[in-house]
Structures are given as structure tokens and as C-alpha cells.
Enzyme design. Structure first.
Site, PDB file in Angstrom:
ATOM      1  N   LYS A 198     -10.146  40.890 -22.253  1.00 15.18           N
ATOM      2  CA  LYS A 198     -10.119  40.833 -23.717  1.00 15.18           C
ATOM      3  C   LYS A 198      -8.871  40.081 -24.172  1.00 15.18           C
ATOM      4  O   LYS A 198      -7.869  40.068 -23.462  1.00 15.18           O
ATOM      5  CB  LYS A 198     -10.052  42.262 -24.279  1.00 15.18           C
ATOM      6  CG  LYS A 198     -11.358  43.014 -24.216  1.00 15.18           C
ATOM      7  CD  LYS A 198     -11.203  44.379 -24.874  1.00 15.18           C
ATOM      8  CE  LYS A 198     -12.497  45.164 -24.797  1.00 15.18           C
ATOM      9  NZ  LYS A 198     -13.602  44.547 -25.544  1.00 15.18           N
TER      10      LYS A 198
ATOM     11  N   ASP B 170     -11.640  53.936 -26.407  1.00 17.13           N
ATOM     12  CA  ASP B 170     -12.957  53.665 -25.834  1.00 17.13           C
ATOM     13  C   ASP B 170     -13.521  54.888 -25.086  1.00 17.13           C
ATOM     14  O   ASP B 170     -14.619  54.826 -24.525  1.00 17.13           O
ATOM     15  CB  ASP B 170     -12.862  52.447 -24.903  1.00 17.13           C
ATOM     16  CG  ASP B 170     -14.133  51.611 -24.888  1.00 17.13           C
ATOM     17  OD1 ASP B 170     -14.965  51.783 -25.802  1.00 17.13           O
ATOM     18  OD2 ASP B 170     -14.291  50.806 -23.964  1.00 17.13           O
TER      19      ASP B 170
ATOM     20  N   ASP C 160     -16.916  42.965 -19.446  1.00 13.25           N
ATOM     21  CA  ASP C 160     -16.503  43.696 -20.647  1.00 13.25           C
ATOM     22  C   ASP C 160     -17.664  44.500 -21.247  1.00 13.25           C
ATOM     23  O   ASP C 160     -17.466  45.309 -22.140  1.00 13.25           O
ATOM     24  CB  ASP C 160     -15.935  42.707 -21.674  1.00 13.25           C
ATOM     25  CG  ASP C 160     -15.117  43.399 -22.750  1.00 13.25           C
ATOM     26  OD1 ASP C 160     -14.809  44.589 -22.581  1.00 13.25           O
ATOM     27  OD2 ASP C 160     -14.783  42.735 -23.757  1.00 13.25           O
TER      28      ASP C 160
ATOM     29  N   GLU D 153     -19.039  47.049 -20.127  1.00 12.56           N
ATOM     30  CA  GLU D 153     -18.916  48.085 -19.095  1.00 12.56           C
ATOM     31  C   GLU D 153     -19.454  49.441 -19.537  1.00 12.56           C
ATOM     32  O   GLU D 153     -19.825  50.264 -18.707  1.00 12.56           O
ATOM     33  CB  GLU D 153     -17.442  48.232 -18.668  1.00 12.56           C
ATOM     34  CG  GLU D 153     -16.579  49.161 -19.544  1.00 12.56           C
ATOM     35  CD  GLU D 153     -16.433  48.706 -20.977  1.00 12.56           C
ATOM     36  OE1 GLU D 153     -16.654  47.511 -21.249  1.00 12.56           O
ATOM     37  OE2 GLU D 153     -16.104  49.547 -21.841  1.00 12.56           O
TER      38      GLU D 153
ATOM     39  N   ARG E 286     -22.212  50.298 -21.043  1.00 11.63           N
ATOM     40  CA  ARG E 286     -23.613  50.501 -20.653  1.00 11.63           C
ATOM     41  C   ARG E 286     -23.736  50.706 -19.146  1.00 11.63           C
ATOM     42  O   ARG E 286     -24.665  51.367 -18.684  1.00 11.63           O
ATOM     43  CB  ARG E 286     -24.449  49.316 -21.145  1.00 11.63           C
ATOM     44  CG  ARG E 286     -24.005  47.994 -20.585  1.00 11.63           C
ATOM     45  CD  ARG E 286     -24.530  46.806 -21.387  1.00 11.63           C
ATOM     46  NE  ARG E 286     -23.711  46.525 -22.569  1.00 11.63           N
ATOM     47  CZ  ARG E 286     -23.940  45.521 -23.412  1.00 11.63           C
ATOM     48  NH1 ARG E 286     -24.957  44.710 -23.224  1.00 11.63           N
ATOM     49  NH2 ARG E 286     -23.160  45.334 -24.453  1.00 11.63           N
TER      50      ARG E 286
HETATM   51  N1  BES Z   1     -15.473  48.951 -25.990  1.00 12.19           N
HETATM   52  C1  BES Z   1     -16.059  47.705 -26.321  1.00 12.19           C
HETATM   53  C2  BES Z   1     -16.735  47.707 -27.682  1.00 12.19           C
HETATM   54  C3  BES Z   1     -15.823  47.615 -28.865  1.00 12.19           C
HETATM   55  C4  BES Z   1     -15.221  46.429 -29.210  1.00 12.19           C
HETATM   56  C5  BES Z   1     -15.612  48.715 -29.668  1.00 12.19           C
HETATM   57  C6  BES Z   1     -14.427  46.351 -30.330  1.00 12.19           C
HETATM   58  C7  BES Z   1     -14.823  48.641 -30.804  1.00 12.19           C
HETATM   59  C8  BES Z   1     -14.222  47.454 -31.128  1.00 12.19           C
HETATM   60  C9  BES Z   1     -17.141  47.336 -25.297  1.00 12.19           C
HETATM   61  O1  BES Z   1     -16.903  47.760 -24.008  1.00 12.19           O
HETATM   62  C10 BES Z   1     -17.197  45.856 -25.253  1.00 12.19           C
HETATM   63  O2  BES Z   1     -16.250  45.251 -24.857  1.00 12.19           O
HETATM   64  N2  BES Z   1     -18.327  45.298 -25.663  1.00 12.19           N
HETATM   65  C11 BES Z   1     -18.489  43.889 -25.694  1.00 12.19           C
HETATM   66  C12 BES Z   1     -19.875  43.569 -25.206  1.00 12.19           C
HETATM   67  C13 BES Z   1     -20.121  42.110 -24.980  1.00 12.19           C
HETATM   68  C14 BES Z   1     -19.308  41.611 -23.807  1.00 12.19           C
HETATM   69  C15 BES Z   1     -21.590  41.886 -24.724  1.00 12.19           C
HETATM   70  C16 BES Z   1     -18.297  43.418 -27.127  1.00 12.19           C
HETATM   71  O3  BES Z   1     -18.712  44.128 -28.044  1.00 12.19           O
HETATM   72  O4  BES Z   1     -17.680  42.382 -27.323  1.00 12.19           O
HETATM   73 ZN    ZN Z   2     -15.731  49.408 -23.806  1.00 10.82          ZN
HETATM   74 MN    MN Z   3     -15.740  46.381 -22.899  1.00 11.03          MN
END
Ligand code: BES
Ligand code: ZN
Ligand code: MN
Length: 492
Positions: free
Chosen positions: A274, A285, A344, A346, A348
Site C-alpha cells: 500500500k 483492519d 492486498d 487478503e 477475502r
Molecule cells: N483492508 C483493505 C480495505 C480497506 C481499504 C478498508 C481502505 C478501508 C480503507 C483491504 O484488505 C484491501 O486492501 N482491499 C483492496 C482490494 C483490492 C486490491 C482489490 C482495496 O480495497 O483496495
Molecule cells: Zn485488509
Molecule cells: Mn488489503
């Protein structure tokens, strides 16, 4: 903070502070009218200084004819617009004023007002939750703690004490305990709130409330074949855990509700790293996990007649020499293979193995709770959590519980057309779709592991915490989960 119910008059109540509601245009509620009569109109005279906005307040001292030294007038806003939100604003405004005052005890007359078609037990519940929320603080990590002078110790609700209301009061106090647990677990830094810390928290709850607890270690997961969960945990020095916490408040034979909570104690994104900005917020998270522990604490604390099993997959998502690579293919506990195109995504991956594992408890209904996608925040902002369900009745029950708890959710589609996004040339499917409909394709991924169960998924990425000056865990969706379980158990 202690709460009690007792028949009281505003003019004779011996409380540090008497809290009274006033509608805009100086319309007095019955309790305020009594106090005004006792003070021979002195209360009404002061009203010009009370702003109309719901939640504004005005403190009066030594009102003639009124026993309490302090009377706090709280605006309820326009009478015509008085409903759930104005009531909650009024409670919050009153709570913040009481905090400011440093009042030790209060008689809280706001609960004795008709809020739309809500029953008075609803007022009571939301008054308790609003008060406890306003007084919550997290200063565990500060070297200098603020003096706890401003602690409101006792609140009396001036109602006639019926068993039904006593029960609502006990339920609300236990719910507040659960919400606070979820908040504190979320607020703790990721170097303290590790997977092992969450497992300890579950074991503590088990001891305190006589619950069943079991913690699976990495070796257990390997034996079972939880390839997806293990792939996320691969590069972390803090070992993963799979926590199972059981509360049985109903008959033994009754199938449990399974609550499955995402417990990523820190999400760096892994090799799909990230960006640095606000990455600290990825300590939240594990909010899904926190909400499962919080909801179970609440239900056990109030001895709710329901069986619940909490299943919490927890680990960190770290980069490193052992980290999962984009392109790696893993075999999930279900036997289905997944091409991990983005490390990222992760949440799911850990949830799919936990959901498959949850099936062994033969749950009547399964709900997973996860800070799953940034896309859900884009879609719904910070107001509603995303609701996905493969069962209409379950969706309706969750919507009703959300309305009751004022912990809003918004239903999103789970149509087959969206599954197309997950196709993979190299495995059964991939762990990501494209950018469009990102919250939906994430839910579609989970749906592939829950086909045989009545299942709902709550994406709480936008609602589990606040950013900016008010940064901190909200404890959501504990209020919703508790209401859902209670309604499931036949409580109104
Ligand atoms: N924990 C994050 C989701 C998230 C992001 C929650 C920002 C709150 C604020 C999750 O693990 C994640 O990184 N999801 C990615 C998925 C993508 C790579 C398909 C996302 O939402 O960018
Ligand atoms: Zn996450
Ligand atoms: Mn993630």
C-alpha cells in the site's frame, strides 16, 4: 457508569443534575412543564438563551422550587422533525454537557418523550448507548492519564420500573460493554493488538463469561489445508491464529448463528504494498474480529437466549522473503484453487477458509464482518455498511435490526453477472476482479464459499473507524449484530 429506573419528579429529584428536553419555539415537554410550574415560570424565562438545534444545551443553577442544584435544558429541535436522529443528537448533546460539567449523577428525563413510533425501551437503549459512547475514552497508551474527574457515575431514568424496561436497560449496558471492547481492540496499536493478543482477549472473555474457546495454530491450519489463510500469514513473524469462541445461551440442540470476523491486525498490502499515506489506519483492519468479540461479550453479558459461534481468522499481511507473490496459486480449505493476483486483497483469503471452517458448526445463519474493500467506502461513504446476502429473509432481518440499532446498512447486489470478473486462466478463479464494482466482486468471491449456507456479508470498511481529528474505532457494527441476535432469539 451505573444506570437505574425510578419514578421521579423533576422538581423533587435529588440528583446532581436534572436533564430536561425542550422543543424549538419554547415548547416544553411534560417534565419541563412541571419544573417550570414549580419554579413559577423561571425555567421558561431562561429559554430564550437555548439554541434551537437538537443537542444544544443550557445550564440553569438554583432554579427556585427545584431541589436539584443544576438543571440542564437540552434542545430537541423542531417538534415536527423530532425523530430518531434528533433524539440521538439530544442525548449526545446532553452527555457532552454533563461531561463538561463534571456531574457525578444525573436524572435523565429525555427518555420520557415519544420518539416517532419507537417504544420507550428504544429510548432507554439509545440513551444508554449515547451516554456510554460520549464518556468512552482511550488513553491506555498515554504516559500521563487525564484525571478521571469528569466521571458520570450514576444516571437515573425517570420511568416507572417495569420488568421489560429493566431488561432493556441491562441489555443496553451489556451492549455498551461489547461496543467498548470492539473500540478498544481497534484503537490499540498493531504492535500490541497482534493475532496472539486477540486470541488472549477471546480466552479472557471465555474465562469471564464461561464460554467455549479454541485457538488453532499455524500447524493446525496446515493439517486442515487452509492454504489461503496461510498464504496471507506467510511473511509475518507474528504467527496466525484461528479463534473459535462459543456462547450457548439457548437450548443445546439449537443451531448457532456464526459470526465470522476479519482479523488482519495490520494490512501493509503485502508484496502489492500500500502507499504510505494513512497506512497506520490499517491497524483497524481487525475491526470485524473486534466486532465479533464485542457482540459475543454483549450477548453473554446479558445472558441472551441465543447460541453463537464466533470464528476469527487473524494474522498480519506483511511483505518479506516468505511473502506470497502476485501470481501464486493456493488451495483453499474448500478445495477450490485461487490465483492471488493482488496480495492486498487478503481479507477475502482469510475469510474464505474461515467461512468453510464455520460450516462444521452447522450454523443456522452465517454473517461475516470485514473491513473488506476501499471500493465500499467509495460506494457508501462512512454512513452505511455494505450488506450482501444470498438469502432474502436474512437480508430483511439484518435491515430491520440495523434500523432498530440505528447502525445503518445498505443492500448491494450479488448477481451472477459480477462473478465473471473473477475468472482466471490458471486457477479456479482469481482473488480480485477489476476496479469496477470492487465491493461486489469481493463479496462474489466470498459467495463461492458459502453456497450451502444462509449467509450475509457486511463490508464495514467505511464505518468501523473514523479518520482525521476524531480518528478512532466506532465499535460498529456491534449494535447491529446484538440487535440481530436478540431479534433472532425472539426479543423485540
Ligand atoms: N483492508 C483493505 C480495505 C480497506 C481499504 C478498508 C481502505 C478501508 C480503507 C483491504 O484488505 C484491501 O486492501 N482491499 C483492496 C482490494 C483490492 C486490491 C482489490 C482495496 O480495497 O483496495
Ligand atoms: Zn485488509
Ligand atoms: Mn488489503
Amino acid at each position: 457508569m451505573e444506570f437505574s429506573i425510578k419514578t421521579l419528579s423533576p422538581e423533587t429529584a435529588k440528583a446532581g443534575c436534572v436533564v430536561l428536553g425542550i422543543h424549538a419555539n419554547q415548547e416544553l415537554t411534560p417534565a419541563a412543564r412541571r419544573a417550570d410550574q414549580a419554579s413559577k415560570g423561571a425555567l421558561k424565562k431562561a429559554l430564550a438563551d437555548l439554541p434551537a438545534k437538537a443537542g444544544s444545551s443550557l445550564l440553569l443553577r438554583s432554579l427556585p422550587g427545584v431541589a436539584a442544584e443544576r438543571v440542564l435544558l437540552v434542545s430537541l429541535g423542531e417538534h415536527g422533525e423530532f425523530g430518531d436522529s434528533a433524539f440521538r443528537d439530544a442525548v449526545r448533546g446532553a452527555a457532552l454537557a454533563l461531561k463538561e460539567l463534571g456531574a457525578k449523577d444525573a436524572a435523565f428525563f429525555l427518555v420520557d418523550i415519544k420518539v416517532g413510533s419507537r417504544h420507550v425501551s428504544w429510548n432507554l437503549r439509545h440513551a444508554v448507548l449515547g451516554l456510554r459512547d460520549a464518556f468512552y475514552r482511550f488513553d491506555q497508551m498515554k504516559s500521563q492519564k487525564k484525571a478521571p474527574a469528569a466521571a458520570l457515575q450514576h444516571v437515573v431514568f425517570p420511568l416507572s420500573s417495569k420488568t421489560e424496561l429493566q431488561k432493556a436497560l441491562a441489555e443496553a449496558a451489556a451492549t455498551a460493554d461489547g461496543i467498548e471492547l470492539a473500540k478498544t481492540l481497534g484503537n490499540l496499536p498493531p504492535n500490541i493488538c497482534t493475532p496472539a493478543y486477540l486470541a488472549d482477549a477471546a480466552s479472557k472473555l471465555a474465562r469471564q463469561y464461561k464460554l467455549g474457546v479454541e485457538v488453532l495454530e499455524r500447524a493446525d491450519m496446515q493439517k486442515l489445508g487452509m492454504g489461503a489463510l496461510l498464504a496471507v500469514a506467510n511473511a509475518s513473524h507474528n504467527p496466525p491464529k484461528l479463534i473459535v469462541l462459543r456462547y450457548n445461551g439457548a437450548a443445546k440442540g439449537r443451531k448457532p448463528i456464526a459470526l465470522v470476523g476479519k482479523g488482519i491486525t495490520f494490512d501493509t498490502g503485502g508484496i502489492s504494498l500500500k502507499p504510505a499515506a494513512e497506512m497506520d489506519e490499517m491497524k483497524f483492519d481487525m475491526s470485524g474480529a473486534g466486532s465479533v468479540l464485542g457482540a459475543i461479550r454483549a450477548l453473554a453479558g446479558m445472558k441472551a437466549p441465543v447460541n453463537v459461534v464466533g470464528v476469527i481468522p487473524t494474522c498480519e499481511n506483511m511483505p518479506g522473503g516468505h511473502a506470497t507473490r502476485p501470481g501464486d496459486v493456493v488451495t483453499t480449505l474448500s478445495g477450490q484453487t485461487v490465483e492471488i493476483l493482488n496480495t492486498d486483497a487478503e481479507g477475502r483469503l482469510i475469510l474464505c477458509d474461515a467461512l468453510t471452517y464455520a460450516a462444521r458448526f452447522e450454523p443456522e445463519k452465517v454473517i461475516d464482518i470485514a473491513t473488506l474493500t476501499g471500493a465500499c467506502v467509495v460506494a457508501l461513504g462512512h454512513v452505511a455498511s455494505g450488506l450482501f446476502a444470498n438469502d432474502e429473509a436474512l437480508a430483511a432481518e439484518l435491515l430491520a435490526a440495523a434500523d432498530d440499532a440505528r447502525d445503518p446498512v445498505w443492500r448491494m447486489p450479488l448477481w451472477e453477472e459480477y462473478q465473471e470478473g473473477l475468472r482466471s486462466n490458471f486457477a479456479d478463479f482469481a482473488n480480485i476482479g477489476g476496479r469496477p464494482g470492487g465491493a461486489i466482486t469481493a463479496a462474489c468471491y466470498l459467495a463461492r464459499f458459502t453456497r450451502k449456507m444462509r449467509w450475509a456479508h457486511l463490508d464495514v470498511a467505511g464505518t468501523a473507524w473514523k479518520s482525521g481529528r476524531e480518528k478512532g474505532s466506532t465499535g460498529r457494527p456491534v449494535p447491529l449484530l446484538v440487535r440481530f441476535a436478540l431479534r433472532h432469539a425472539g426479543r423485540k
